[in-house]
Design a protein around this motif. Structure first.
Motif, mmCIF file in Angstrom:
data_model
loop_
_atom_site.group_PDB
_atom_site.id
_atom_site.type_symbol
_atom_site.label_atom_id
_atom_site.label_comp_id
_atom_site.label_asym_id
_atom_site.label_seq_id
_atom_site.Cartn_x
_atom_site.Cartn_y
_atom_site.Cartn_z
ATOM 1 N N PHE A 43 -82.951 38.571 73.924
ATOM 2 C CA PHE A 43 -81.798 37.704 74.170
ATOM 3 C C PHE A 43 -82.111 36.263 73.755
ATOM 4 O O PHE A 43 -81.262 35.554 73.223
ATOM 5 N N ARG A 44 -83.350 35.863 74.018
ATOM 6 C CA ARG A 44 -83.755 34.508 73.633
ATOM 7 C C ARG A 44 -83.819 34.372 72.118
ATOM 8 O O ARG A 44 -83.481 33.330 71.560
ATOM 9 N N LEU A 45 -84.248 35.443 71.463
ATOM 10 C CA LEU A 45 -84.310 35.413 70.003
ATOM 11 C C LEU A 45 -82.895 35.353 69.408
ATOM 12 O O LEU A 45 -82.662 34.657 68.411
ATOM 13 N N CYS A 46 -81.973 36.039 70.024
ATOM 14 C CA CYS A 46 -80.570 35.948 69.586
ATOM 15 C C CYS A 46 -80.081 34.501 69.694
ATOM 16 O O CYS A 46 -79.444 33.972 68.771
ATOM 17 N N GLU A 47 -80.365 33.882 70.808
ATOM 18 C CA GLU A 47 -79.906 32.508 71.022
ATOM 19 C C GLU A 47 -80.571 31.539 70.042
ATOM 20 O O GLU A 47 -79.945 30.594 69.546
ATOM 21 N N ARG A 48 -81.854 31.797 69.754
ATOM 22 C CA ARG A 48 -82.585 30.977 68.774
ATOM 23 C C ARG A 48 -81.921 31.078 67.396
ATOM 24 O O ARG A 48 -81.829 30.087 66.658
ATOM 25 N N THR A 49 -81.437 32.269 67.089
ATOM 26 C CA THR A 49 -80.753 32.495 65.813
ATOM 27 C C THR A 49 -79.431 31.745 65.783
ATOM 28 O O THR A 49 -79.066 31.106 64.787
ATOM 29 N N GLU A 50 -78.716 31.827 66.895
ATOM 30 C CA GLU A 50 -77.434 31.119 67.023
ATOM 31 C C GLU A 50 -77.630 29.617 66.798
ATOM 32 O O GLU A 50 -76.816 28.955 66.122
ATOM 33 N N THR B 188 -67.415 36.347 70.277
ATOM 34 C CA THR B 188 -68.392 37.429 70.411
ATOM 35 C C THR B 188 -69.300 37.429 69.191
ATOM 36 O O THR B 188 -68.827 37.540 68.055
ATOM 37 N N PHE B 189 -70.598 37.273 69.446
ATOM 38 C CA PHE B 189 -71.591 37.320 68.376
ATOM 39 C C PHE B 189 -72.290 38.682 68.379
ATOM 40 O O PHE B 189 -72.582 39.229 69.445
ATOM 41 N N SER B 190 -72.574 39.209 67.196
ATOM 42 C CA SER B 190 -73.352 40.447 67.070
ATOM 43 C C SER B 190 -74.669 40.153 66.372
ATOM 44 O O SER B 190 -74.741 39.247 65.527
ATOM 45 N N TYR B 191 -75.675 40.932 66.717
ATOM 46 C CA TYR B 191 -77.020 40.712 66.195
ATOM 47 C C TYR B 191 -77.680 42.053 65.885
ATOM 48 O O TYR B 191 -77.526 43.010 66.654
ATOM 49 N N GLU B 192 -78.411 42.080 64.797
ATOM 50 C CA GLU B 192 -79.292 43.207 64.545
ATOM 51 C C GLU B 192 -80.668 42.633 64.248
ATOM 52 O O GLU B 192 -80.818 41.791 63.357
ATOM 53 N N ILE B 193 -81.640 43.093 65.017
ATOM 54 C CA ILE B 193 -83.006 42.584 64.864
ATOM 55 C C ILE B 193 -83.814 43.658 64.154
ATOM 56 O O ILE B 193 -83.936 44.787 64.635
ATOM 57 N N VAL B 194 -84.337 43.307 62.984
ATOM 58 C CA VAL B 194 -85.016 44.288 62.142
ATOM 59 C C VAL B 194 -86.495 43.936 62.028
ATOM 60 O O VAL B 194 -86.858 42.779 61.811
ATOM 61 N N ALA C 20 -83.529 46.250 67.613
ATOM 62 C CA ALA C 20 -82.529 46.123 68.673
ATOM 63 C C ALA C 20 -81.192 45.691 68.082
ATOM 64 O O ALA C 20 -81.141 45.078 67.004
ATOM 65 N N GLN C 21 -80.134 46.052 68.791
ATOM 66 C CA GLN C 21 -78.787 45.585 68.460
ATOM 67 C C GLN C 21 -78.220 44.908 69.691
ATOM 68 O O GLN C 21 -78.277 45.478 70.783
ATOM 69 N N CYS C 22 -77.673 43.718 69.504
ATOM 70 C CA CYS C 22 -77.225 42.938 70.657
ATOM 71 C C CYS C 22 -75.827 42.387 70.420
ATOM 72 O O CYS C 22 -75.384 42.230 69.273
ATOM 73 N N GLN C 23 -75.179 42.095 71.519
ATOM 74 C CA GLN C 23 -73.857 41.484 71.458
ATOM 75 C C GLN C 23 -73.738 40.489 72.595
ATOM 76 O O GLN C 23 -74.077 40.802 73.745
#
Lengths: 130, 130, 130, 130
Positions: free
Chosen positions: B26-33, B83-89, B98-101
């Motif tokens: 979740f933190r990595l998603c936010e870092r990307t945002e 709504t943001f979507s994420y795919e971590i590869v 992981a896939q996150c929303q």
């Protein structure tokens, strides 16, 4: 007189070596400080205590679910700083896990230098070692 | 169009099983945002985007030092939410980790509901999948 | 029957908006799970429960030093997974702060799929809602 | 010669005072060490470097999204320890944000004392200040 706070090492505290990450000892010290302040009725919305110095020496590793006691006392109260000392003990066997020292300075919500109310330093003085 | 952010799993991201702790995705998603916003020049001091919903599905574990790419796009822009979507590869082998929303709502610095400037939603729309 | 865990929002839990960071709710859920397992005598060194799905909905923000109670129960016990549910309540005023759901799968120390001992699932079943 | 690592303060790094939490400077130092090791091709699966001492002095606060450069060098290589030094600089205005020093000791995967391969200390020696 030392303040005591009981804690259990959380899963997220650990790292891939299976031990508590070194940065989390600092967080545990701060968690203890929070409870010390709560126990003294010192929740003061207008004064904050950012750190100017933080130091831990690690003695023996902590693992997931280890029960610990943090012993905290006041080493020094200066005009514009307080030095807190901490000893983190692993209650499984009584070994010291880490010894830490943290120096804080009072500021207001805008990060301007402030002073602790005399009432607060008075209460903190009870936790000074002689 | 998907925004991309490169990252390396840090030691503190891992836990005692040797894998990245689930909360750190979740933190990595936010870092990307954050980097998406920076890339758009959208550093806006007056609007904040607290989360109202966060969801990750974990597909394959990440280990210390694994190189990853986070793919991020905008799934939905509503009147009062995005709504943001994420795919971590995992770039070691290309497997999805992981896939996150994450759903965010604009507020001001006092946590009162706010709206995103039209300029911002306009720029974000480029990252919507069709 | 719901398991209860008491917590106080730590300073490090907060972010620059003055509220608990959304990733920390997941950590608080896991902390609660640890205490549930401890309370059942389920400290099992050989079985781990990595997460395959994690979801929180945020209802009202938590601030520094807020006292909270986490209510946790078992939503589902499948052949190869368990779904835990959580409600995090702000004890200042009784408002729900967040609702979370986490799905775990048993693995051994080498991350190979494993099964929970019948003794463990038996004890967990007491925390299922009907 | 000093190793340099560029970073941007993440939202989760901040606390309710709006500044980077003091524990996160230690994590940033470790992140820098990871990249130094990577740059030297020193990813060594069999030797780990747990910390025995960690110390930061905080000079000026970092805020969300501040761009920073971490300068890292080797202060001392002993028989059974290495001392790393760090200076974290806020690239917004060039002010030093913090100065840190971390002492590590080599261990194997079972936490038994180990030694760094001569090849590794040789490469690290290039980062010693004279």
């Amino acid at each position: 007189m030392k303040f005591q706070f009981k804690y259990r090492v959380a899963w997220v505290d650990t790292d891939a070596l299976g031990i508590m990450h070194f940065s989390n000892y600092f967080r545990l010290c701060e968690r203890t400080e929070q409870e010390l302040m709560n126990s003294l009725g010192l929740e003061d919305d207008e004064t904050f205590l950012p750190r100017v110095d933080a130091h831990c020496t690690y003695k023996s590793p902590l693992k997931f679910n280890d029960p610990v006691t943090v012993y905290m006392w006041v080493k020094e109260i200066g005009k514009s700083h307080i030095t807190f000392s901490y000893e983190i003990v692993n209650d499984l066997h009584g070994k010291v896990a880490a010894q830490c020292q943290i120096v804080v300075v009072p500021v207001d919500a805008k990060m301007k230098k402030s002073t602790l109310k005399e009432e607060i330093t008075e209460k903190l003085r009870k936790f000074m070692d002689e």
